[in-house]
Write a protein that holds these residues in place. Structure first.
Motif, short mmCIF file in Angstrom:
data_model
loop_
_atom_site.label_atom_id
_atom_site.label_comp_id
_atom_site.label_asym_id
_atom_site.label_seq_id
_atom_site.Cartn_x
_atom_site.Cartn_y
_atom_site.Cartn_z
N ASN A 50 -6.08 14.93 -13.32
CA ASN A 50 -4.83 15.52 -12.85
C ASN A 50 -5.08 16.51 -11.72
OD1 ASN A 50 -3.33 14.04 -14.65
ND2 ASN A 50 -3.09 15.70 -16.12
N GLU A 51 -6.11 17.34 -11.85
CA GLU A 51 -6.44 18.29 -10.78
C GLU A 51 -6.83 17.56 -9.51
OE1 GLU A 51 -9.29 21.29 -11.81
OE2 GLU A 51 -8.24 21.78 -13.67
N PHE A 52 -7.61 16.49 -9.64
CA PHE A 52 -8.02 15.71 -8.47
C PHE A 52 -6.81 15.09 -7.78
CE2 PHE A 52 -9.23 11.50 -6.76
CZ PHE A 52 -10.01 11.93 -5.71
N MET A 53 -5.89 14.53 -8.57
CA MET A 53 -4.72 13.87 -7.99
C MET A 53 -3.73 14.88 -7.41
SD MET A 53 -4.20 10.73 -10.64
CE MET A 53 -2.84 10.02 -9.76
N ASP A 54 -3.77 16.11 -7.84
CA ASP A 54 -2.92 17.16 -7.29
C ASP A 54 -3.54 17.87 -6.11
OD1 ASP A 54 -0.81 16.70 -8.98
OD2 ASP A 54 -1.41 18.23 -10.46
N SER A 55 -4.76 17.51 -5.75
CA SER A 55 -5.45 18.20 -4.66
C SER A 55 -4.91 17.74 -3.30
CB SER A 55 -6.95 17.94 -4.73
OG SER A 55 -7.23 16.59 -4.41
N CYS A 56 -4.99 18.64 -2.34
CA CYS A 56 -4.49 18.33 -1.00
C CYS A 56 -5.23 17.15 -0.35
CB CYS A 56 -4.56 19.57 -0.11
SG CYS A 56 -3.30 20.81 -0.53
N PRO A 57 -6.56 17.09 -0.43
CA PRO A 57 -7.24 15.94 0.19
C PRO A 57 -6.79 14.60 -0.38
CG PRO A 57 -8.83 17.66 -0.27
CD PRO A 57 -7.54 18.08 -0.91
N PHE A 58 -6.60 14.53 -1.69
CA PHE A 58 -6.14 13.28 -2.30
C PHE A 58 -4.75 12.92 -1.80
CE2 PHE A 58 -3.91 10.89 -5.62
CZ PHE A 58 -4.76 9.82 -5.77
N LYS A 59 -3.85 13.90 -1.73
CA LYS A 59 -2.50 13.65 -1.24
C LYS A 59 -2.50 13.21 0.21
CE LYS A 59 -0.11 16.79 -4.39
NZ LYS A 59 0.70 18.00 -4.50
N VAL A 60 -3.34 13.82 1.04
CA VAL A 60 -3.40 13.45 2.45
C VAL A 60 -3.90 12.01 2.61
CG1 VAL A 60 -4.63 13.91 4.61
CG2 VAL A 60 -3.67 15.81 3.31
N VAL A 61 -4.98 11.68 1.93
CA VAL A 61 -5.53 10.32 2.04
C VAL A 61 -4.53 9.29 1.51
CG1 VAL A 61 -7.36 8.78 1.20
CG2 VAL A 61 -7.93 11.05 2.04
N THR A 62 -3.94 9.57 0.36
CA THR A 62 -2.97 8.64 -0.22
C THR A 62 -1.78 8.44 0.70
OG1 THR A 62 -3.64 9.32 -2.43
CG2 THR A 62 -1.55 8.16 -2.25
N SER A 63 -1.25 9.52 1.24
CA SER A 63 -0.10 9.41 2.14
C SER A 63 -0.47 8.69 3.43
CB SER A 63 0.45 10.80 2.47
OG SER A 63 0.96 11.40 1.32
N GLY A 64 -1.66 8.93 3.93
CA GLY A 64 -2.09 8.23 5.14
C GLY A 64 -2.22 6.74 4.91
N VAL A 65 -2.81 6.36 3.77
CA VAL A 65 -2.98 4.93 3.45
C VAL A 65 -1.63 4.27 3.23
CG1 VAL A 65 -3.88 3.34 1.70
CG2 VAL A 65 -5.33 5.17 2.57
N MET A 66 -0.74 4.94 2.48
CA MET A 66 0.58 4.38 2.23
C MET A 66 1.40 4.31 3.52
SD MET A 66 0.54 3.47 -0.85
CE MET A 66 2.24 3.13 -1.19
N GLY A 67 1.28 5.32 4.37
CA GLY A 67 1.97 5.29 5.66
C GLY A 67 1.46 4.16 6.52
N PHE A 68 0.15 3.93 6.50
CA PHE A 68 -0.45 2.84 7.25
C PHE A 68 0.09 1.50 6.75
CE2 PHE A 68 -3.84 -0.09 8.48
CZ PHE A 68 -4.11 0.33 9.77
N ALA A 69 0.15 1.34 5.42
CA ALA A 69 0.65 0.08 4.85
C ALA A 69 2.13 -0.11 5.16
CB ALA A 69 0.43 0.07 3.33
N PHE A 70 2.93 0.94 4.99
CA PHE A 70 4.35 0.85 5.29
C PHE A 70 4.56 0.56 6.78
CE2 PHE A 70 8.31 2.84 6.73
CZ PHE A 70 9.21 2.08 6.01
N GLY A 71 3.78 1.19 7.64
CA GLY A 71 3.89 0.94 9.07
C GLY A 71 3.58 -0.51 9.42
N GLY A 72 2.57 -1.08 8.74
CA GLY A 72 2.25 -2.49 8.96
C GLY A 72 3.39 -3.40 8.56
N ILE A 73 3.97 -3.14 7.41
CA ILE A 73 5.11 -3.95 6.95
C ILE A 73 6.29 -3.78 7.90
CG2 ILE A 73 6.80 -4.20 5.09
CD1 ILE A 73 4.47 -3.40 3.17
N PHE A 74 6.54 -2.55 8.31
CA PHE A 74 7.64 -2.28 9.24
C PHE A 74 7.41 -3.00 10.57
CE2 PHE A 74 9.77 0.46 12.42
CZ PHE A 74 11.05 0.40 11.93
N GLY A 75 6.18 -3.00 11.06
CA GLY A 75 5.86 -3.68 12.31
C GLY A 75 6.08 -5.18 12.22
N ILE A 76 5.69 -5.77 11.11
CA ILE A 76 5.93 -7.21 10.92
C ILE A 76 7.42 -7.50 10.89
CG2 ILE A 76 5.73 -9.10 9.25
CD1 ILE A 76 2.96 -8.03 8.55
#
Length: 153
Positions: free
Chosen positions: A17-43
Motif C-alpha cells: 500500500n505504501e509503495f502504491m501510494d508513493s509519488c514515483p509509482f503514481k507518476v509512472v502509472t499515470s505516464g504509462v496509462m496516458g501513453f496507452a490512452f493517447g495511442g488509442i485516441f490516436g488510432i
C-alpha cells in the motif's frame, strides 16, 4: 478467531500500500496509462479523419491499406507521446502538492492542473501560460467534482 492478515502478511500488505501510494509509482502509472490512452485516441482520430481517406480513393486497395497503417501508426505514436508526459506531469504535481499540503481535497487537483497547464503552455508566452493554467485547472476541478459526485451516488 485467527486473523488471516496477521504478522508477515499484514506487513507485506502495508508495504505494498505504501509503495502504491508513493509519488514515483503514481507518476509512472499515470505516464504509462496516458501513453496507452493517447495511442488509442490516436488510432480513433486517424480512423475518422476524412481528409486523409478521401485522398486515397483512387489508389489500389493494397496501397490504401499501407498508407492507412502508416497514418494510424504516426497518429498513435504522436498522441501517445503527448498524453503520456501530460499524465505523468499532472500526477506528479498533484502528488507533490498533496504531500506538501497534507490534505486530500479539490484544491490539489486545481493546483496541479494550473501548474501542469501553465508549464505545458509556457513556450508560447506568458498569456498562453496563464490561459493554460486557468483552463487546465478548470478542467481538473470539473473532473474532480464529477468523480466526487459519482462516489456519493
Amino acid at each position: 478467531m485467527n486473523n488471516p492478515m496477521s504478522g508477515p502478511m499484514q506487513e507485506q500488505q502495508m508495504m505494498l500500500n505504501e509503495f502504491m501510494d508513493s509519488c514515483p509509482f503514481k507518476v509512472v502509472t499515470s505516464g504509462v496509462m496516458g501513453f496507452a490512452f493517447g495511442g488509442i485516441f490516436g488510432i480513433f482520430m486517424s480512423s475518422i479523419d476524412f481528409h486523409s481517406t478521401s485522398q486515397m480513393l483512387d489508389k489500389p486497395m493494397r496501397e490504401q491499406l499501407r498508407l492507412m497503417r502508416k497514418d494510424m501508426y504516426k497518429r498513435m505514436t504522436g498522441s501517445a507521446r503527448t498524453f503520456g508526459p501530460i499524465g505523468a506531469i499532472y500526477s506528479g504535481t498533484e502528488c507533490v502538492v498533496e504531500s506538501y499540503r497534507a490534505k486530500t481535497d479539490i484544491w490539489n487537483s486545481v493546483t496541479a492542473g494550473c501548474l501542469t497547464g501553465g508549464t505545458l503552455a509556457l513556450r508560447a508566452g506568458p498569456t498562453a501560460a496563464v490561459g493554460g493554467c486557468v483552463s487546465f485547472a478548470a478542467f481538473s476541478a470539473a473532473i474532480d467534482w464529477y468523480m466526487k459526485e459519482r462516489e456519493v451516488d
